[in-house]
Motif scaffolding. Structure first.
Motif, short mmCIF file in Angstrom:
data_model
loop_
_atom_site.label_atom_id
_atom_site.label_comp_id
_atom_site.label_asym_id
_atom_site.label_seq_id
_atom_site.Cartn_x
_atom_site.Cartn_y
_atom_site.Cartn_z
N VAL A 144 43.47 -24.92 39.70
CA VAL A 144 43.68 -24.53 41.09
C VAL A 144 42.41 -23.89 41.67
N HIS A 145 41.32 -24.61 41.58
CA HIS A 145 40.03 -24.23 42.16
C HIS A 145 39.31 -23.10 41.44
N GLY A 177 37.25 -27.41 42.76
CA GLY A 177 36.82 -26.05 42.49
C GLY A 177 36.04 -26.01 41.18
N SER A 178 35.70 -24.79 40.75
CA SER A 178 34.91 -24.62 39.54
C SER A 178 35.23 -23.30 38.87
N ALA A 201 27.61 -20.07 31.98
CA ALA A 201 29.00 -20.36 32.32
C ALA A 201 29.19 -21.87 32.46
N PHE A 202 30.28 -22.38 31.88
CA PHE A 202 30.59 -23.80 32.00
C PHE A 202 32.08 -23.98 32.20
N ASP A 203 32.45 -25.16 32.68
CA ASP A 203 33.86 -25.47 32.84
C ASP A 203 34.10 -26.96 32.62
N SER A 237 29.42 -28.05 35.00
CA SER A 237 30.76 -28.63 34.95
C SER A 237 30.73 -29.93 34.16
N PHE A 238 31.75 -30.12 33.35
CA PHE A 238 31.91 -31.35 32.57
C PHE A 238 33.19 -32.01 33.05
#
Length: 176
Positions: free
Chosen positions: A57-58, A120-121, A107-109, A143-144
């Motif tokens: 959710v973003h 979102g991220s 930081a990664f997501d 981001s991946f």
């Protein structure tokens, strides 16, 4: 020199990215991979800490979005399996309760393979919280992308290459 990768994962994508990052970093230094549920309350004592989470959710997951993820696993059409260490706490709660000195981090997501403005991220939220706690980002957020609930092998290769680059650029240069 040492590194730690702390991650939250519901269906496995973020864990796979964390492990790929660790393979890259591990070519140069000792690296530990921890699910956020095993990370403890202190910011890890390491030269570099990589922190990642799935985007919900973003932003970062919450107890309600993790409960929703559990419900999704009960829908056979979704073909999802919950990670053994999920749901537990999320990176959001870990960051909120974090004690100790926050040092250098990345930081990664993981997020859906759609435009970031739509998905979102989580990584941006992680970076903001760690900077507010006094941490120093050594790289831009990363981001991946997840497509149909699967990690593309090319994304995992990219994560491994990022880990290698971070270790080369940051950890080896800080030894001098």
């Amino acid at each position: 020199m040492s590194a730690v990768v702390v991650y939250e994962s519901m269906f496995g994508a973020t864990r796979q990215v964390a492990e790929a990052l660790a393979r890259g970093v591990g070519r140069h230094t000792e690296v530990t991979v921890l699910n956020v549920n095993a990370a403890g309350h202190e910011f890890p004592a390491a030269d570099l800490v990589l922190v990642g989470a799935p985007t919900h959710v973003h932003g970062l997951s919450s107890p309600s979005t993790r409960e929703e993820a559990v419900r999704w696993t009960k829908d056979p059409e979704r073909k999802l399996t919950l990670e053994q260490e999920a749901p537990g706490i999320g990176v959001r709660e870990w960051l909120d309760g974090l004690m100790g000195t926050v040092g250098d981090f990345v930081a990664f997501d993981t997020r859906a393979d759609i435009a970031e403005i739509l998905s979102g991220s989580a990584a941006k939220h992680i970076q903001k919280a760690l900077k507010k706690a006094g941490g120093h980002p050594v790289s831009e957020v990363e981001s991946f992308l997840v497509h149909d609930n699967e990690m593309d092998p090319e994304e995992l290769d990219r994560a491994e290459a990022l880990g290698d680059r971070l270790a080369t650029e940051f950890l080896t240069s800080s030894r001098s």
